[in-house]
Design an enzyme around this catalytic site. Structure first.
Site, mmCIF file in Angstrom:
data_model
loop_
_atom_site.group_PDB
_atom_site.id
_atom_site.type_symbol
_atom_site.label_atom_id
_atom_site.label_comp_id
_atom_site.label_asym_id
_atom_site.label_seq_id
_atom_site.Cartn_x
_atom_site.Cartn_y
_atom_site.Cartn_z
ATOM 1 N N LYS A 22 0.693 1.504 -21.574
ATOM 2 C CA LYS A 22 1.380 1.430 -22.867
ATOM 3 C C LYS A 22 0.364 1.410 -24.004
ATOM 4 C CE LYS A 22 5.086 -1.121 -22.697
ATOM 5 N NZ LYS A 22 5.709 -2.439 -22.481
ATOM 6 N N ARG A 91 3.858 -7.432 -26.019
ATOM 7 C CA ARG A 91 4.379 -6.578 -24.953
ATOM 8 C C ARG A 91 3.382 -6.437 -23.816
ATOM 9 N NH1 ARG A 91 5.366 -1.066 -28.041
ATOM 10 N NH2 ARG A 91 6.823 -0.677 -26.339
ATOM 11 N N GLY A 100 10.473 -2.877 -16.567
ATOM 12 C CA GLY A 100 11.239 -4.117 -16.585
ATOM 13 C C GLY A 100 10.675 -5.229 -15.723
ATOM 14 N N MET A 102 7.720 -6.864 -16.144
ATOM 15 C CA MET A 102 7.003 -7.916 -16.842
ATOM 16 C C MET A 102 7.676 -8.178 -18.181
ATOM 17 S SD MET A 102 3.189 -7.229 -15.551
ATOM 18 C CE MET A 102 3.144 -5.656 -16.316
ATOM 19 N N ARG A 336 4.948 7.849 -22.367
ATOM 20 C CA ARG A 336 4.154 7.981 -21.136
ATOM 21 C C ARG A 336 4.647 9.218 -20.412
ATOM 22 N NH1 ARG A 336 7.340 2.937 -18.751
ATOM 23 N NH2 ARG A 336 9.311 3.985 -18.875
ATOM 24 N N HIS A 449 17.864 -0.002 -15.951
ATOM 25 C CA HIS A 449 17.010 -0.581 -14.910
ATOM 26 C C HIS A 449 17.331 0.016 -13.541
ATOM 27 C CE1 HIS A 449 16.046 -3.670 -11.841
ATOM 28 N NE2 HIS A 449 14.925 -3.749 -12.540
ATOM 29 N N ARG A 570 3.620 18.136 24.915
ATOM 30 C CA ARG A 570 3.568 17.046 25.898
ATOM 31 C C ARG A 570 4.280 17.501 27.161
ATOM 32 N NH1 ARG A 570 5.027 14.492 21.066
ATOM 33 N NH2 ARG A 570 3.672 12.755 20.446
ATOM 34 N N ARG A 625 -1.053 19.578 26.683
ATOM 35 C CA ARG A 625 -1.731 18.390 27.203
ATOM 36 C C ARG A 625 -1.316 18.162 28.644
ATOM 37 N NH1 ARG A 625 -0.748 12.727 24.370
ATOM 38 N NH2 ARG A 625 1.253 12.867 25.430
ATOM 39 N N SER A 774 -9.160 17.195 20.060
ATOM 40 C CA SER A 774 -7.989 16.852 19.264
ATOM 41 C C SER A 774 -7.927 15.334 19.196
ATOM 42 C CB SER A 774 -6.726 17.423 19.911
ATOM 43 O OG SER A 774 -5.599 17.001 19.183
ATOM 44 N N GLY A 776 -6.443 11.975 19.057
ATOM 45 C CA GLY A 776 -5.163 11.306 19.304
ATOM 46 C C GLY A 776 -5.215 9.988 18.543
ATOM 47 N N ASN A 778 -3.072 7.925 17.439
ATOM 48 C CA ASN A 778 -2.250 6.759 17.813
ATOM 49 C C ASN A 778 -3.017 5.872 18.778
ATOM 50 O OD1 ASN A 778 -0.274 8.033 16.364
ATOM 51 N ND2 ASN A 778 0.856 8.754 18.155
ATOM 52 N N ASP A 779 -3.468 6.479 19.879
ATOM 53 C CA ASP A 779 -4.228 5.694 20.850
ATOM 54 C C ASP A 779 -5.556 5.226 20.265
ATOM 55 O OD1 ASP A 779 -3.195 5.040 23.454
ATOM 56 O OD2 ASP A 779 -2.846 7.190 23.716
ATOM 57 N N CYS A 842 -3.605 15.180 16.518
ATOM 58 C CA CYS A 842 -2.242 15.321 17.009
ATOM 59 C C CYS A 842 -1.487 14.002 17.049
ATOM 60 C CB CYS A 842 -2.225 15.988 18.373
ATOM 61 S SG CYS A 842 -3.026 15.022 19.637
ATOM 62 N N TYR A 862 -7.384 21.614 11.810
ATOM 63 C CA TYR A 862 -5.927 21.557 11.690
ATOM 64 C C TYR A 862 -5.402 20.145 11.914
ATOM 65 C CZ TYR A 862 -5.652 21.344 16.791
ATOM 66 O OH TYR A 862 -5.781 20.946 18.093
HETATM 67 P P1 ADP Z 1 9.226 -2.400 -21.442
HETATM 68 O O1 ADP Z 1 7.891 -2.136 -20.903
HETATM 69 O O2 ADP Z 1 10.066 -3.261 -20.581
HETATM 70 O O3 ADP Z 1 9.894 -1.147 -21.928
HETATM 71 P P2 ADP Z 1 8.474 -2.876 -24.163
HETATM 72 O O4 ADP Z 1 7.222 -3.617 -24.431
HETATM 73 O O5 ADP Z 1 8.384 -1.417 -24.275
HETATM 74 O O6 ADP Z 1 9.015 -3.309 -22.746
HETATM 75 O O7 ADP Z 1 9.529 -3.461 -25.165
HETATM 76 C C1 ADP Z 1 10.891 -3.697 -24.934
HETATM 77 C C2 ADP Z 1 11.716 -3.066 -26.050
HETATM 78 O O8 ADP Z 1 11.347 -3.583 -27.312
HETATM 79 C C3 ADP Z 1 11.502 -1.584 -26.109
HETATM 80 O O9 ADP Z 1 12.736 -0.956 -26.264
HETATM 81 C C4 ADP Z 1 10.660 -1.378 -27.318
HETATM 82 O O10 ADP Z 1 10.921 -0.151 -27.898
HETATM 83 C C5 ADP Z 1 11.045 -2.552 -28.207
HETATM 84 N N1 ADP Z 1 9.902 -2.931 -29.046
HETATM 85 C C6 ADP Z 1 8.693 -3.296 -28.618
HETATM 86 N N2 ADP Z 1 7.862 -3.520 -29.663
HETATM 87 C C7 ADP Z 1 8.571 -3.305 -30.779
HETATM 88 C C8 ADP Z 1 8.259 -3.357 -32.170
HETATM 89 N N3 ADP Z 1 7.042 -3.679 -32.601
HETATM 90 N N4 ADP Z 1 9.232 -3.070 -33.025
HETATM 91 C C9 ADP Z 1 10.470 -2.751 -32.592
HETATM 92 N N5 ADP Z 1 10.822 -2.674 -31.306
HETATM 93 C C10 ADP Z 1 9.881 -2.955 -30.394
HETATM 94 MG MG MG Z 2 -2.705 9.234 23.656
HETATM 95 MG MG MG Z 3 9.120 0.105 -23.037
#
Ligand code: ADP
Ligand code: MG
Ligand code: MG
Length: 890
Positions: A22, A91, A100, A102, A336, A449, A570, A625, A774, A776, A778-779, A842, A862
């Site tokens: 992020k 954040r 979601g 952390m 991202r 989520h 086999r 084999r 070859s 093997g 597993n063994d 194999c 192979y």
């Molecule tokens: P997650 O990784 O769970 O998406 P985020 O850190 O992105 O958590 O934040 C959770 C929500 O809060 C997101 O929808 C984000 O857009 C919003 N948010 C985070 N920082 C700000 C900010 N500075 N102003 C407004 N909204 C924010």
């Molecule tokens: Mg064997």
């Molecule tokens: Mg986010």
């Protein structure tokens, strides 16, 4: 001294290790000149140190002071200033996205005084200010102080009921003021102290809570599931707040630059007016499709589309984004490279090639064997015209059916397939989501989520089926009641939900490989993409892919799937069924004459088996084999026989055959059969056994050559540990082959498996007598670790995985350091003796993506795997070649 804090202007997208995904991408967008609120990132290293020390990191506070002061200067506001407060979000953001998993705290800096300042800032908008304050107490309480979130939700619910409204937007300033009072009580009851009023203390506590969230149970579980290393830590982003909850001209949304489910290009996303960020993702209210934003705020909409195009052009890939509009001004809050389904991964990679954004090599790095494997799963057969009871958003493809359960705990406890049905999921549902066959929710879109997590796990998911009313132990839809335990089927591609179990049919990707694709599907973007990428993978691969096959039918299918021959045929499977009796005669033969009779009867049957397979693999190598398992595996079990004989005795009956068998089984009983009389040892102990097989192989090859075919038989001796064993077998085999082959032109290679550690360590000697090796694996894994394969996985592997002794079972993915080292030694020393020695694998590992990359690195010729894994291994062989030449030309 380490630098712990970076302004957004100081970072870039390649600093994910240090700044988390992020933070690195916020920096990248800042430097691209996109509208990102000002802020700074505290590094993952600071988190690692905090977690190691359990407290306060030297020097961190001073750096935060410095960067906070700079942020305050640039915003012209001070954190929590009662008159004109700067508010920030705190954040989390790790190197790998953990949706979601952390924590995030918004609106940090608000207190009983600055809430009025915020209202004045917003032109006397009390409602907005108190809404922001109640959100802070709620998020801060949950995240920083472990206050149960449900208590806040109950208080919010109570406020709505008292007012007689459905949506939180319908609560006015006074209602929200009351709610803040209620929240503060909840807070004080659980923490024993009042909600902290000092803005700087709020900030510090929130930062530490984000650090600690790295080790929260659900984050630990998610990392284990996704194989994310446990010691990376998370970065913390401190970002100036922008407000989507200022009224109808404000709002917040999420978007994808292409459809993450199918890969189609277009506008995909959800938007929510008058809301703060997490409202969209949490599915609190039903969102609008992003396209509707054009009517609401054309200027912001156009700017957003232009930014999405810029991001795609910059990242050369599908991006997902979070944005907020504050009174008509667009702000970018996150981007991202977006997660996507397997089908979308292939389709997008091919599209980007078409659009000239990436080349074919790069396209191969955008897909994986695991994704291809997913596409080969069967799908629903709708020819019976089942009627859907409802339809939601197809959020993660696949066809799943099972008994309905309504909680994570029930899903975990159930045996047999289940579908987890929830209003919406949250991170606490993760164990149930892992246990279930599929997930169905009544709220939330493709970015909820449930959707994000299911896609990540490759699990079927339908979400936002909003006609469904989910209760505690039943759900209703259009007057129909579906109870816990009833069976439903969900289609993660179309979003349809069916009552009962709908039959499944093979995927079109499998039909494409089989060569019997319905012509109407030939131009499907997915099939075309698979064709493009498989063709390129084959052209790049250094490793050939063979198959493990014991029958003509398997051989034929594998050949259609692109196998370059058989790496393991086999022969023991040919000793079963109606041939068992002959095998018993062979084993129990009281004298050489009877043994030879049994062998003579088996020989033509074996010849026919081999001829069938050689025909199907005409022109390609077939490694046969010689018989490997302990012979008593072909006899009835000791317990069974002992009972039969005892019963017969008690009845006074004579059962001479059973008694003879029992004493033979007793004689042959072994404490450690896997380390006993098997493999080459059988050939050396039982006269005529290997000779019979060698003769059958040679005769079958000559017969095919006589038909005008091109057999390429390779005879493989199992379980060799010393060159002398192989030499003995080889001397006899060569004599027989010379006799059978004559001047037919047929060539038969003789080689060995390398599966006993001693063989790997003396490979230089063994190569004197072997034309190919070859591995093997597993063994080799079993014997290198001293693990009894059939016992250990159930007995204690869970503990080893928990302790991190290995991240994945060494039977699933090759142990590079140990078993892999034996492979390297054997490959190098074998080739030193015999340059050009053919090398293959194999074991099960031949079809495992990670292991395929290892075998490519070692320079094997192979891998061989089960027919269904052949396309996966082909793709990975191509990818391994591309990766090892380090393609970065876009
Ligand atoms: P997650 O990784 O769970 O998406 P985020 O850190 O992105 O958590 O934040 C959770 C929500 O809060 C997101 O929808 C984000 O857009 C919003 N948010 C985070 N920082 C700000 C900010 N500075 N102003 C407004 N909204 C924010
Ligand atoms: Mg064997
Ligand atoms: Mg986010």
């Amino acid at each position: 001294m380490a630098k712990f804090v970076y302004d957004f202007a100081e970072g870039n997208k390649d600093l994910k290790d240090l700044l988390g995904g992020k933070g690195a991408n916020l920096a990248e967008m800042t430097n691209l000149g996109l509208p990102v609120p000002a802020g700074f990132t505290i590094t993952t290293e600071a988190c690692q140190r905090y977690l190691a020390a359990g407290t306060h990191v030297d020097g961190l506070d001073a750096e935060i002071d410095e960067h906070l002061a700079a942020l305050e200067r640039s915003m012209g506001r001070r954190l929590g200033d009662p008159a004109d407060p700067l508010l920030v979000s705190v954040r989390s953001g790790a190197k790998f996205s953990m949706p979601g998993m952390m924590e995030t705290v918004l609106n940090v800096g608000l207190n009983d005084e600055s809430v009025d300042g915020l209202s004045r800032q917003a032109g006397g908008n009390d409602r907005f200010a108190w809404d922001s304050y109640r959100r802070l107490i709620q998020m801060f309480g949950k995240t920083v102080c472990d206050v149960p979130g449900s208590e806040f939700e109950e208080a919010l619910h109570a406020a709505k009921v008292a007012k007689g409204v459905k949506d939180d937007v319908q609560l006015d300033a006074d209602d929200l003021k009351g709610l803040v009072g209620a929240y503060k009580k909840v807070f004080a009851k659980h923490t024993g102290h009042d909600f902290p009023q000092d803005p700087r203390q709020q900030l510090d506590l929130a930062i530490e809570a984000v650090f600690r969230s790295w080790n929260a149970d659900r984050a630990v579980l998610y990392r284990r599931q996704e194989r994310i290393p446990a010691d990376l830590g998370t970065a913390v982003n401190v970002v100036a707040m922008v407000f989507g909850n200022l009224g109808p001209d404000s709002g917040t949304g999420v978007a994808f630059t292409r459809d993450p489910a199918t890969g189609e290009s277009g506008i995909y996303g959800d938007y929510l007016q008058n809301a703060q960020g997490e409202d969209v993702v949490a599915g609190i209210r039903n969102t609008l499709p992003l396209a509707d934003l054009e009517k609401i705020d054309k200027k912001s909409y156009d700017e957003l589309l232009a930014i999405m195009a810029t991001l795609e052009g910059h990242y050369h890939d599908l991006c997902d984004i979070e944005f907020t509009i504050e009174r008509g001004k667009l702000w970018m809050l996150q981007t991202r490279v977006g997660k996507r389904t397997a089908a979308a991964a292939f389709t997008i990679a091919a599209q980007l090639v078409d659009e000239g954004m990436i080349d074919l090599d790069e396209a191969l790095t955008r897909v994986s064997g695991a994704q291809l494997a997913q596409l080969m799963f069967p799908r629903f057969d709708l020819s019976g015209d089942p009627t859907a009871i409802t339809r939601g958003v197809g959020a993660s493809p696949g066809a799943a059916y099972g008994k309905v359960v309504f909680s994570s705990a029930e899903a975990v406890a159930a045996d047999g397939p289940v579908i987890l049905v929830r209003r919406e999921t949250n991170p606490d549902d993760l164990p149930g989501m892992i246990a279930a066959q599929g997930i169905l929710t009544s709220r939330g879109g493709k970015t909820s989520h449930a959707a994000v997590v299911a896609r990540g796990m490759g699990k079927t998911c339908v979400c936002g089926a909003d006609e469904i009313e989910v209760g505690r132990d039943q759900f209703t839809v259009g007057g129909q009641v579906v109870r816990a335990g009833d069976v439903i089927s969900i289609d993660g591609t179309t979003g349809r939900v069916y009552l009962g179990e709908v039959p499944v049919r093979p995927s079109e990707v499998v039909q494409y490989f089989e060569g019997d694709l319905d012509p109407a599907l030939a131009n499907e973007p997915l099939v075309a993409a698979v064709h493009l990428l498989m063709t390129h993978a084959d052209s790049r691969a250094a490793l050939k892919v063979r198959t493990n096959a014991d029958t003509g039918a398997d051989a034929a299918r594998a050949r259609r799937f692109g196998a370059h021959g058989i790496g393991l045929c086999r022969t023991e499977h040919m000793f079963l069924g109606d041939r068992r009796e002959l095998v018993e005669r062979l084993i129990l033969a009281p004298n050489p004459a009877e043994r030879n009779d049994a062998l003579a009867a088996l020989q033509p049957l074996q010849r026919a088996d081999f001829l069938d397979i050689f025909r199907e693999m005409n022109g390609l190598p077939v490694t046969v084999r010689l018989i490997d398992p302990p012979l008593h595996e072909f006899l009835p079990s000791l317990e069974e026989l002992a009972v039969q004989v005892a019963v017969a005795k008690a009845r006074g009956e004579e059962n001479e055959r059973d008694e003879r068998m029992l004493s033979a089984v007793r004689r042959m009983h072994e404490q450690n059969p896997m380390l006993g009389l098997r493999g080459v040892r059988l050939g050396l102990v039982i006269p005529g056994l290997f000779a019979m097989q060698v003769r059958a192989i040679a005769e079958a090859a000559v017969a095919l050559a006589a038909e005008g075919g091109h057999p390429k038989p390779e005879i493989m001796v199992p379980l060799v540990g010393a060159v002398q064993e192989l030499e003995t077998v080889r001397a006899e085999a060569e004599r027989i082959i010379a006799e059978v082959v004559g001047d037919s032109g047929v060539e038969v290679l003789i080689g060995t498996m390398i599966e006993v550690p001693r063989a790997a360590l003396t490979a230089g000697q063994i190569a004197e007598a072997a034309e190919f090796f070859s591995f093997g694996t597993n063994d080799l894994t079993q014997m290198a670790w001293g693990f009894s394969r059939d016992d250990v996985e159930g007995a204690f592997f869970w503990r080893y995985l928990e302790l991190g002794i290995f991240g994945i079972s060494p039977f699933e993915s090759i142990d590079r350091d140990g078993v892999g080292r034996l492979v390297r030694i054997a490959a190098a020393e074998g080739r030193a003796t015999r340059p050009g020695l053919k090398l293959g694998v194999c074991g099960e590992h031949g079809g495992d993506p990670e292991s395929v990359h290892f075998f490519h690195e070692v320079g094997l010729d192979y891998v061989s795997c089960s027919p269904f894994r052949v396309p996966v291994a082909r793709l990975e062989a191509g990818r391994a070649a591309v990766e090892s030449t380090g393609s970065d030309h876009r």
